[in-house]
Design a protein around this motif. Structure first.
Motif, short mmCIF file in Angstrom:
data_model
loop_
_atom_site.label_atom_id
_atom_site.label_comp_id
_atom_site.label_asym_id
_atom_site.label_seq_id
_atom_site.Cartn_x
_atom_site.Cartn_y
_atom_site.Cartn_z
N SER A 341 47.14 47.25 28.71
CA SER A 341 46.72 47.13 30.11
C SER A 341 46.73 45.67 30.55
O SER A 341 47.21 45.32 31.63
N LEU A 342 46.19 44.81 29.70
CA LEU A 342 46.15 43.38 30.02
C LEU A 342 47.55 42.79 30.07
O LEU A 342 47.86 41.97 30.96
N MET A 343 48.41 43.18 29.14
CA MET A 343 49.77 42.66 29.13
C MET A 343 50.53 43.05 30.39
O MET A 343 51.35 42.29 30.90
N GLU A 344 50.22 44.22 30.92
CA GLU A 344 50.88 44.67 32.14
C GLU A 344 50.47 43.80 33.34
O GLU A 344 51.33 43.35 34.10
N ILE A 345 49.17 43.55 33.50
CA ILE A 345 48.75 42.75 34.66
C ILE A 345 49.09 41.28 34.46
O ILE A 345 49.24 40.54 35.44
N ILE A 346 49.23 40.85 33.22
CA ILE A 346 49.71 39.48 32.96
C ILE A 346 51.17 39.37 33.40
O ILE A 346 51.58 38.40 34.04
N SER A 347 51.97 40.38 33.05
CA SER A 347 53.40 40.35 33.40
C SER A 347 53.62 40.39 34.91
O SER A 347 54.64 39.92 35.40
N GLY A 349 51.64 38.83 37.04
CA GLY A 349 51.12 37.60 37.62
C GLY A 349 49.71 37.69 38.15
O GLY A 349 49.22 36.74 38.78
N ILE A 350 49.02 38.79 37.91
CA ILE A 350 47.64 38.93 38.38
C ILE A 350 46.70 38.13 37.50
O ILE A 350 45.64 37.68 37.92
N VAL A 351 47.09 37.96 36.23
CA VAL A 351 46.33 37.15 35.27
C VAL A 351 47.23 36.00 34.82
O VAL A 351 48.44 36.14 34.73
N GLY A 426 38.21 39.38 41.61
CA GLY A 426 38.56 39.18 43.01
C GLY A 426 39.50 38.02 43.24
O GLY A 426 39.98 37.36 42.34
N ARG A 427 39.74 37.74 44.51
CA ARG A 427 40.67 36.68 44.88
C ARG A 427 40.12 35.29 44.64
O ARG A 427 40.86 34.33 44.52
N GLY A 428 38.82 35.19 44.55
CA GLY A 428 38.21 33.87 44.43
C GLY A 428 38.51 33.16 43.12
O GLY A 428 38.35 31.94 43.02
N HIS A 429 38.96 33.88 42.09
CA HIS A 429 39.21 33.26 40.79
C HIS A 429 40.69 32.93 40.57
O HIS A 429 41.05 32.43 39.52
N ALA A 430 41.55 33.22 41.55
CA ALA A 430 42.96 32.92 41.39
C ALA A 430 43.19 31.43 41.47
O ALA A 430 42.50 30.71 42.20
N HIS A 431 44.17 30.93 40.70
CA HIS A 431 44.52 29.52 40.74
C HIS A 431 45.20 29.17 42.05
O HIS A 431 45.75 30.03 42.74
N ALA A 432 45.17 27.89 42.38
CA ALA A 432 45.76 27.44 43.64
C ALA A 432 47.26 27.72 43.70
O ALA A 432 47.82 27.93 44.78
N GLY A 436 47.13 33.62 39.33
CA GLY A 436 46.18 34.64 38.93
C GLY A 436 44.94 34.06 38.26
O GLY A 436 44.84 32.86 38.00
N ALA A 437 44.00 34.94 37.96
CA ALA A 437 42.74 34.52 37.36
C ALA A 437 42.91 34.31 35.86
O ALA A 437 43.76 34.93 35.23
N PRO A 438 42.08 33.43 35.28
CA PRO A 438 42.15 33.21 33.82
C PRO A 438 41.80 34.49 33.06
O PRO A 438 41.00 35.30 33.52
#
Length: 461
Positions: A341-347, A349-351, A426-432, A436-438
């Motif tokens: 699941s994590l690898m999917e959202i990493i791929s 760009g969400i993470v 949420g959106r607040g943790h995304a990088h500039a 995506g979030a860490p």
């Protein structure tokens, strides 16, 4: 068909005993693009040449790389997948393998045909089943997403292979019998229905050399009961007449799925006890009769699922060649579910980009960890990529153990990333830069979601 160890043909020039070495059968699934014009036989030959001429070792299971350098394949093929095998080793040399190449072109049509029971005199019209063409693009990847602690998937594939071998050999049914019926039972959310659909998709690929077409027919069990007395048995008969018409085409492989089969067989038990009308007894008697007729057709498989196996009539259970319990996932299975699941959202760009250690790597890290040592709740400040991977693996193992203790199903586990994002990321943790979030933020969020669900379950108790 599924990696069973089989002896090769005898050769007088091979080995001191006059036999070639045994080889592992590995299934190679080649997905062809919708616009491909190259003949299937040509693609199959090109893939086989690539496998035997350009490779020395392969990893199972895996997606093959490098084939797009071959013009004949690059213009027609989308993916080449080396399927899982019962071989104890995940890495094999080409000399140890006997390749079985399956070339398929998935259907792009997501819609399914619906079978309606003929309306009775009172105008009742019941949607009895839906039929889906296979293989279907919408179910690509479903098989790989299902993770179990044991070899349930290979066991089912081997069972189908056995029925085909016996059918092809024309074994006398009076001496050796099989019913082509499988029953999967267990707690809700463990992937029983998904496994049936994934198996149907897999069979449509693996048997493409035997059958030109494949269909999955899903029966709506509740539709087989009519409010009009004596009509229910007729509904079953009408439905199975449609199934028989499909099976009559010997070039078509048909998988019949009866979901929540206890809704049928529980009625039979109630009728015998006098608490349900006799019409319910007619339904199940009709169903059992039709199953007995279908077992003689080698191009059909009946799959059924149940959350309440004790409610199923023993006559139906006795007809099932395989009665398989599908349990809640173990800690190791949960780790793989969370990792994929994590690898999917990493791929997507969400993470932020990160490499999540495999289960095998995580277990090695666990063995090397000092007993009782608490690892930090964040990967920030790790001294090396090795330490980062170790911390990540141990955190994910700890989360997997917590989920196991709570008895979380695969369905519940798959939605953890969504809930973590909604409540704590949420959106607040995304990088500039929009990367995506860490990953550590996601792990913290999923920890909190699991704790929230534990609190909620205590209120429901």
């Amino acid at each position: 068909m599924t990696g069973v160890l089989e002896p090769c043909i005898e050769s007088k020039n091979a080995g001191s005993e006059g036999f070639e070495p045994r080889k592992w059968i590995v299934d190679v699934e080649v997905r062809v693009s919708p616009r491909a014009t190259t003949r299937i036989e040509t693609i199959r030959a090109s893939v086989y040449t690539f496998l035997t001429s350009y490779l020395t070792k392969i990893k199972l299971p895996s997606n093959l790389e490098g084939w797009d350098d071959v013009p004949e394949l690059a213009s027609s093929v989308e993916r080449i997948h080396l399927a899982e095998s019962s071989c104890p080793s995940s890495t094999l040399t080409v000399e140890e393998i006997s390749f079985q190449v399956h070339v398929y072109q998935p259907s792009e049509n997501d819609s399914s045909e619906e079978y309606s029971s003929a309306p009775g005199e009172q105008g009742e019209d019941t949607m009895a089943a839906s039929v889906c063409e296979l293989p279907n693009r919408s179910w690509e990847g479903l098989w790989d997403s299902l993770i179990y602690a044991d070899d349930i998937k290979l066991k089912l594939l081997d069972y189908i292979h056995a029925t085909l071998v016996f059918s092809d050999a024309k074994v006398d049914f009076n001496l050796v019998s099989w019913n082509r019926v499988v029953l999967l039972h267990g707690p809700p959310g463990t992937g029983k229905t998904s496994l049936c659909r994934a198996l149907a998709q897999k069979l449509s690929i693996r048997l493409s050399h035997r059958y030109h077409d494949a269909r999955l027919l899903e029966i709506n069990s509740h539709s087989l009961f009519s409010k009009w007395f004596s009509e229910s048995g007729k509904l079953v008969q009408r439905l199975f007449n449609n199934i028989t018409e499909l099976v009559d085409d010997e070039d078509t492989f048909v998988v019949v799925l009866i979901d929540e089969v206890e809704s049928l067989t529980a009625a039979r038990a109630g009728a015998m006890a006098g608490t349900e009308p006799s019409d319910g007894l007619r339904v199940v008697n009709a169903l059992l009769t039709q199953l007995d007729k279908l077992k003689h057709r080698k191009n059909v498989l009946v799959m059924s699922t149940s959350n309440l196996v004790k409610a199923i009539d023993c006559a139906f259970v006795d007809r099932a060649d395989i009665v398989q319990y599908v349990d809640l996932p173990s800690r190791e299975a949960i780790y793989e579910i969370l990792r994929t699941s994590l690898m999917e959202i990493i791929s997507k760009g969400i993470v932020t980009h990160a490499t999540v250690p495999t289960l095998k790597e995580a277990l090695v890290f666990e063995l090397s960890a000092p007993s009782g040592k608490l690892f930090p709740s964040t990967t920030k400040g790790s001294s090396s990529s090795h330490e980062t991977s170790k911390t990540l693996a141990l955190r994910l193992l700890s989360l997997a153990e917590t989920c196991r203790k709570q008895g979380m199903s695969g369905r519940a586990l798959r939605r953890l990333p969504v809930l973590a994002f909604a409540r704590y990321v949420g959106r607040g943790h995304a990088h500039a830069d929009g990367s995506g979030a860490p990953l550590c933020t996601w792990l913290d969020g999923m920890d909190k979601v699991v704790a929230d669900q534990l609190s909620a379950s205590e209120h429901l108790a």
